[in-house]
Design an enzyme around this catalytic site. Sequence first.
Site, PDB file in Angstrom:
ATOM      1  N   SER A 143       0.869  -1.179   0.000  1.00 38.49           N
ATOM      2  CA  SER A 143       0.000   0.000   0.000  1.00 38.49           C
ATOM      3  C   SER A 143       0.901   1.223   0.000  1.00 38.49           C
ATOM      4  O   SER A 143       2.079   1.133   0.399  1.00 38.49           O
ATOM      5  CB  SER A 143      -0.846  -0.003   1.276  1.00 38.49           C
ATOM      6  OG  SER A 143      -1.422   1.274   1.508  1.00 38.49           O
ATOM      7  N   TYR A 156      -2.276  -1.131  10.421  1.00 42.43           N
ATOM      8  CA  TYR A 156      -2.206  -1.255   8.955  1.00 42.43           C
ATOM      9  C   TYR A 156      -0.850  -0.766   8.441  1.00 42.43           C
ATOM     10  O   TYR A 156      -0.194  -1.436   7.637  1.00 42.43           O
ATOM     11  CB  TYR A 156      -3.349  -0.449   8.333  1.00 42.43           C
ATOM     12  CG  TYR A 156      -3.537  -0.639   6.846  1.00 42.43           C
ATOM     13  CD1 TYR A 156      -4.343  -1.665   6.350  1.00 42.43           C
ATOM     14  CD2 TYR A 156      -2.920   0.211   5.925  1.00 42.43           C
ATOM     15  CE1 TYR A 156      -4.532  -1.837   4.983  1.00 42.43           C
ATOM     16  CE2 TYR A 156      -3.098   0.039   4.562  1.00 42.43           C
ATOM     17  CZ  TYR A 156      -3.910  -0.977   4.095  1.00 42.43           C
ATOM     18  OH  TYR A 156      -4.091  -1.139   2.752  1.00 42.43           O
TER      19      TYR A 156
END
Length: 261
Positions: A143, A156
């Site tokens: 990401s 995350y």
Amino acid sequence: MALKGKNAVVTGSTSGIGLAYARALAKEGVNIVINGFGTAADIEKERQAIESEFQVKCVYDPADMTKPAEIAGMIANAEKTFGSVDILINNAGVQYVSEIENFPVEKWDQIIAINLSSAFHTIRAAVPGMKARKWGRIVNTASAHSLVASPFKSAYVAAKHGLAGLNKVVALELATYGVTANCISPGYVWTPLVEKQIPATMEARHLSRDQVIHDVLLEAQPTKEFVTVDQVAALAVFLCSDAAAQITGTDIPIDGGWTAG
Ligand code: NAD
């Protein structure tokens, strides 16, 4: 070497980016193991569509990416069913947003398990076959949050930075075996998940649909456009090709310029 006849496992491929990876690889003639959650009817529909549209074999494995034994079982089943796992796409992922002092411990553990540790378990299980055959492609869906941070996303961001580190180690260990390992790092990707947030955000913030898209969702993305799942999948297909044989250990952003700033 064309990809036709290769065999791939794509984790978290019952929706979104994972499903796009599965379909894009199938279009190249790759047999696919799909994985993830959803209703049996929806999953069967996607599985059958892949087989009939692309004339490949596609099987579903329900392995839960929080369970190491199920993950190892998924790779073993894939090798038994197809004869090999040539391409491994780690994609399953979840998100939870909270300030760190209130971040639920079980959410931290879950995100680290699904977004980071599951990739360790799949790679660990798939590498012996790849090494023996001297060919393999490992693509880890990281990401923009593997490169930069945002507040309230401790688990995350930690998991995605960890995945980028794991990816580098794997690339170095396998460099002389014809096996590459790379991260793809999307910014905001247009998925049903994102689309569904728009009406509620319009109401909560008294904004138009366009304002929500440009001033809220795409604030971080200089192009002010979403990445599409097909663009992410096309990059994965390229990384699996022979043209990408010398690309390994990288973390490639596909984020409309987000991480350039
Ligand atoms: P999604 O919610 O559409 O898909 C997630 C997939 O993971 C689903 O198939 C789901 O069933 C599966 N999954 C969740 N928990 C699982 C578990 N315990 N075991 C097995 N499968 C499980 O999300 P997406 O947007 O397609 O995200 C896919 C990946 O891309 C994730 O790793 C995410 O972090 C990453 N990503 C997404 C975006 C974005 O904007 N959508 C941006 C950057 C990175």
